[in-house]
Scaffold this motif. Sequence first.
Motif, mmCIF file in Angstrom:
data_model
loop_
_atom_site.group_PDB
_atom_site.id
_atom_site.type_symbol
_atom_site.label_atom_id
_atom_site.label_comp_id
_atom_site.label_asym_id
_atom_site.label_seq_id
_atom_site.Cartn_x
_atom_site.Cartn_y
_atom_site.Cartn_z
ATOM 1 N N ILE A 34 0.827 -1.215 0.000
ATOM 2 C CA ILE A 34 0.000 0.000 0.000
ATOM 3 C C ILE A 34 0.859 1.261 0.000
ATOM 4 O O ILE A 34 0.472 2.274 -0.565
ATOM 5 N N SER A 35 2.040 1.198 0.594
ATOM 6 C CA SER A 35 2.883 2.392 0.615
ATOM 7 C C SER A 35 3.459 2.706 -0.770
ATOM 8 O O SER A 35 3.930 3.816 -1.000
ATOM 9 N N ARG A 36 3.389 1.747 -1.687
ATOM 10 C CA ARG A 36 3.849 1.987 -3.063
ATOM 11 C C ARG A 36 2.705 2.375 -3.995
ATOM 12 O O ARG A 36 2.927 2.598 -5.190
ATOM 13 N N ALA A 37 1.493 2.456 -3.473
ATOM 14 C CA ALA A 37 0.358 2.869 -4.305
ATOM 15 C C ALA A 37 0.585 4.311 -4.768
ATOM 16 O O ALA A 37 1.236 5.104 -4.073
ATOM 17 N N PRO A 38 0.084 4.653 -5.933
ATOM 18 C CA PRO A 38 0.264 6.024 -6.427
ATOM 19 C C PRO A 38 -0.286 7.054 -5.440
ATOM 20 O O PRO A 38 -1.393 6.899 -4.916
ATOM 21 N N GLU A 39 0.502 8.100 -5.199
ATOM 22 C CA GLU A 39 0.087 9.135 -4.261
ATOM 23 C C GLU A 39 -1.227 9.777 -4.682
ATOM 24 O O GLU A 39 -2.056 10.109 -3.835
ATOM 25 N N SER A 40 -1.450 9.917 -5.962
ATOM 26 C CA SER A 40 -2.696 10.535 -6.434
ATOM 27 C C SER A 40 -3.906 9.684 -6.051
ATOM 28 O O SER A 40 -4.953 10.227 -5.689
ATOM 29 N N GLU A 41 -3.763 8.375 -6.108
ATOM 30 C CA GLU A 41 -4.867 7.484 -5.733
ATOM 31 C C GLU A 41 -5.142 7.556 -4.231
ATOM 32 O O GLU A 41 -6.295 7.623 -3.798
ATOM 33 N N ILE A 42 -4.071 7.562 -3.450
ATOM 34 C CA ILE A 42 -4.219 7.655 -1.990
ATOM 35 C C ILE A 42 -4.855 8.994 -1.618
ATOM 36 O O ILE A 42 -5.770 9.055 -0.796
ATOM 37 N N THR A 43 -4.391 10.058 -2.240
ATOM 38 C CA THR A 43 -4.921 11.392 -1.969
ATOM 39 C C THR A 43 -6.404 11.463 -2.320
ATOM 40 O O THR A 43 -7.205 12.026 -1.562
ATOM 41 N N ASP A 44 -6.778 10.879 -3.443
ATOM 42 C CA ASP A 44 -8.188 10.888 -3.854
ATOM 43 C C ASP A 44 -9.055 10.125 -2.852
ATOM 44 O O ASP A 44 -10.147 10.573 -2.499
ATOM 45 N N THR A 45 -8.571 8.992 -2.379
ATOM 46 C CA THR A 45 -9.308 8.203 -1.387
ATOM 47 C C THR A 45 -9.493 9.002 -0.102
ATOM 48 O O THR A 45 -10.589 9.039 0.462
ATOM 49 N N CYS A 46 -8.424 9.655 0.353
ATOM 50 C CA CYS A 46 -8.512 10.478 1.566
ATOM 51 C C CYS A 46 -9.467 11.644 1.372
ATOM 52 O O CYS A 46 -10.271 11.955 2.258
ATOM 53 N N ARG A 76 -9.311 -3.158 -3.160
ATOM 54 C CA ARG A 76 -7.990 -3.442 -2.567
ATOM 55 C C ARG A 76 -7.561 -4.873 -2.879
ATOM 56 O O ARG A 76 -6.405 -5.141 -3.148
ATOM 57 N N TYR A 77 -8.507 -5.801 -2.856
ATOM 58 C CA TYR A 77 -8.188 -7.189 -3.199
ATOM 59 C C TYR A 77 -7.722 -7.275 -4.658
ATOM 60 O O TYR A 77 -6.704 -7.894 -4.959
ATOM 61 N N VAL A 78 -8.457 -6.660 -5.559
ATOM 62 C CA VAL A 78 -8.120 -6.674 -6.981
ATOM 63 C C VAL A 78 -6.749 -6.042 -7.212
ATOM 64 O O VAL A 78 -5.973 -6.503 -8.054
ATOM 65 N N GLN A 79 -6.420 -5.010 -6.438
ATOM 66 C CA GLN A 79 -5.127 -4.337 -6.572
ATOM 67 C C GLN A 79 -3.978 -5.146 -5.963
ATOM 68 O O GLN A 79 -2.825 -4.775 -6.122
ATOM 69 N N GLY A 80 -4.310 -6.213 -5.262
ATOM 70 C CA GLY A 80 -3.271 -7.038 -4.643
ATOM 71 C C GLY A 80 -2.716 -6.472 -3.356
ATOM 72 O O GLY A 80 -1.615 -6.838 -2.928
ATOM 73 N N ILE A 81 -3.465 -5.594 -2.718
ATOM 74 C CA ILE A 81 -3.040 -5.023 -1.438
ATOM 75 C C ILE A 81 -3.569 -5.922 -0.334
ATOM 76 O O ILE A 81 -4.771 -6.152 -0.252
ATOM 77 N N PRO A 82 -2.695 -6.454 0.512
ATOM 78 C CA PRO A 82 -3.149 -7.348 1.583
ATOM 79 C C PRO A 82 -4.166 -6.665 2.505
ATOM 80 O O PRO A 82 -4.102 -5.455 2.743
ATOM 81 N N LEU A 83 -5.083 -7.461 3.034
ATOM 82 C CA LEU A 83 -6.104 -6.929 3.930
ATOM 83 C C LEU A 83 -5.478 -6.260 5.142
ATOM 84 O O LEU A 83 -5.922 -5.191 5.567
ATOM 85 N N SER A 84 -4.442 -6.865 5.693
ATOM 86 C CA SER A 84 -3.799 -6.285 6.882
ATOM 87 C C SER A 84 -3.261 -4.886 6.591
ATOM 88 O O SER A 84 -3.372 -3.985 7.430
ATOM 89 N N GLU A 85 -2.702 -4.680 5.412
ATOM 90 C CA GLU A 85 -2.188 -3.359 5.052
ATOM 91 C C GLU A 85 -3.330 -2.362 4.852
ATOM 92 O O GLU A 85 -3.210 -1.190 5.221
ATOM 93 N N SER A 86 -4.421 -2.836 4.279
ATOM 94 C CA SER A 86 -5.579 -1.964 4.078
ATOM 95 C C SER A 86 -6.142 -1.495 5.412
ATOM 96 O O SER A 86 -6.480 -0.317 5.583
ATOM 97 N N ILE A 87 -6.223 -2.419 6.355
ATOM 98 C CA ILE A 87 -6.747 -2.072 7.683
ATOM 99 C C ILE A 87 -5.795 -1.125 8.401
ATOM 100 O O ILE A 87 -6.228 -0.144 9.014
ATOM 101 N N ARG A 88 -4.501 -1.383 8.313
ATOM 102 C CA ARG A 88 -3.533 -0.497 8.979
ATOM 103 C C ARG A 88 -3.593 0.908 8.385
ATOM 104 O O ARG A 88 -3.478 1.897 9.105
ATOM 105 N N ALA A 89 -3.800 1.006 7.085
ATOM 106 C CA ALA A 89 -3.918 2.318 6.453
ATOM 107 C C ALA A 89 -5.117 3.085 7.000
ATOM 108 O O ALA A 89 -5.030 4.292 7.257
ATOM 109 N N VAL A 90 -6.227 2.400 7.211
ATOM 110 C CA VAL A 90 -7.410 3.042 7.801
ATOM 111 C C VAL A 90 -7.074 3.552 9.196
ATOM 112 O O VAL A 90 -7.433 4.680 9.561
ATOM 113 N N GLN A 91 -6.376 2.749 9.979
ATOM 114 C CA GLN A 91 -5.986 3.166 11.322
ATOM 115 C C GLN A 91 -5.086 4.398 11.277
ATOM 116 O O GLN A 91 -5.258 5.332 12.077
#
Length: 144
Positions: A34-46, A76-91
């Motif tokens: 998840i830390s390698r996801a494009p910054e633009s995508e992360i910013t849009d989600t936030c 997130r599953y389709v993108q191959g981001i592990p569930l644990s990383e997705s949850i930690r990002a929410v936290q």
Amino acid sequence: MVSAKLVHQIEDHWEAITARFLRRLRHQHGLPRISRAPESEITDTCRKLLRNLGHWLVSSSEEEIAAYYEKVGHDRYVQGIPLSESIRAVQLLKEAALDYIRDEAFVQTSVDLYAEEELELQLGRFFDLLTFHLARGYERACGM
């Protein structure tokens, strides 16, 4: 009732909160995908979450939250981001929002302190529900 002033502060300063979140995300060990996801995508989600926080906290139903965040979990599953990383990002996003309020809100009275504590409680409930539905969408996508 959650302090509208504090919620508006989060909505109006979503970019500063996102910047805090991105710093935490990039420096957090154990989040390689998840830390390698494009910054633009992360910013849009936030932006979608933080700019509409008042709606999510006050007007939305659990069904609306479920529909939206189960899709996020699926994505997130389709993108191959592990569930644990997705949850930690929410936290980490929740922590960034709360830390922003603690650092930037001027607590001058006991009413201000109560409003801040109430916001923390409501954000906790919202992010817990968001996490549950994100995980459910992820599990459904992987056939669990």
